[in-house]
Scaffold this motif. Structure first.
Motif, mmCIF file in Angstrom:
data_model
loop_
_atom_site.group_PDB
_atom_site.id
_atom_site.type_symbol
_atom_site.label_atom_id
_atom_site.label_comp_id
_atom_site.label_asym_id
_atom_site.label_seq_id
_atom_site.Cartn_x
_atom_site.Cartn_y
_atom_site.Cartn_z
ATOM 1 N N ALA A 97 32.434 26.141 46.561
ATOM 2 C CA ALA A 97 33.271 27.261 46.118
ATOM 3 C C ALA A 97 32.480 28.202 45.221
ATOM 4 N N ILE A 98 32.771 29.469 45.322
ATOM 5 C CA ILE A 98 32.213 30.468 44.417
ATOM 6 C C ILE A 98 32.979 30.363 43.094
ATOM 7 N N VAL A 99 32.277 30.389 41.987
ATOM 8 C CA VAL A 99 32.932 30.259 40.679
ATOM 9 C C VAL A 99 32.694 31.514 39.846
ATOM 10 N N LEU A 100 33.621 31.767 38.920
ATOM 11 C CA LEU A 100 33.470 32.891 38.002
ATOM 12 C C LEU A 100 32.415 32.522 36.968
ATOM 13 N N PRO A 101 31.298 33.249 36.904
ATOM 14 C CA PRO A 101 30.273 32.926 35.915
ATOM 15 C C PRO A 101 30.779 33.211 34.496
ATOM 16 N N VAL A 103 36.763 36.571 42.794
ATOM 17 C CA VAL A 103 36.328 35.197 43.061
ATOM 18 C C VAL A 103 37.407 34.435 43.826
ATOM 19 N N THR A 104 38.628 34.524 43.341
ATOM 20 C CA THR A 104 39.750 33.825 43.983
ATOM 21 C C THR A 104 39.960 34.309 45.410
ATOM 22 N N ASN A 105 39.973 35.621 45.601
ATOM 23 C CA ASN A 105 40.166 36.184 46.943
ATOM 24 C C ASN A 105 39.045 35.786 47.884
ATOM 25 N N LEU A 106 37.809 35.817 47.397
ATOM 26 C CA LEU A 106 36.675 35.447 48.247
ATOM 27 C C LEU A 106 36.790 34.001 48.687
#
Length: 196
Positions: free
Chosen positions: A2-6, A36-39
């Motif tokens: 998952a992509i995370v918010l840095p 981030v959430t949408n991606l």
């Protein structure tokens, strides 16, 4: 993966009074988080789910690109700001003098480009075929899609400045350029670009 918010590279109130903690709370905690959430929703269960963010940005279009690029752009924007006063390191300083005449001339170009960007977007300092240039992109677009290497950016979407400056984008741009540019970050990006 998952992509995370840095995390921000400084405290939420560290950029005050130029950028308030309230702006960062909304900009980083709401807008950046939403991308981030949408991606993650868009790539879940697809071949993009296991790719690093940069690979998704370069290979995608449409909604996936818009959200992936905005995650990348925002992270790059936050890293390009600093509450500490810094200056371009020698190699970058020489390139600025060569391509713009002076740091002041570069800052003037960045200010003009950022304030004249119609609608939402970004102003950038880029390396393009060995030359430093100032460019702008609309919406989520970014230099890597155009064969350029991003060195620094300023966000000129309204959510970047509206709480603090209302509709006075030029005041926001001027304050950021005078007080918050992380020249160490820009110098590192320039040095890295020269070796790749």
């Amino acid at each position: 993966m998952a992509i995370v918010l840095p995390s921000l590279p400084y405290a939420m109130n560290a950029l005050e009074p130029v950028i308030s903690a309230e702006t960062i709370e909304f900009h980083h905690g709401k807008h950046h988080q939403a991308y981030v959430t949408n991606l993650n929703k868009l790539i879940d269960g697809t071949s993009d789910a296991d790719k690093p963010l940069e690979a998704i940005v370069l290979a995608s279009e449409g909604a996936v690109f818009n959200n992936a690029a905005q995650v990348w752009n925002h992270t790059f924007y936050w890293d390009g700001l600093s509450p500490e006063v810094t200056a371009p390191e020698s190699a970058l300083a020489e390139a600025i003098a060569r391509d713009f005449g002076s740091l002041a001339a570069l800052q003037d170009q960045l200010a003009n480009t950022a304030t004249t960007q119609f609608g939402s977007g970004w102003a950038w300092l880029v390396l393009d075929a060995g030359t430093l240039k100032v460019t702008k992109t609309s919406n989520a677009d970014l230099p890597t899609k155009h064969g350029q290497t991003a060195l620094w950016t300023i966000d000129v979407w309204e959510h970047a400045y509206y709480i603090d400056y209302r509709n006075a984008r030029p005041k926001y741009v001027e304050a950021v350029l005078a007080n918050l540019v992380n020249w160490r970050f820009v110098s590192e990006n320039y040095a890295r670009a020269l070796t790749t």
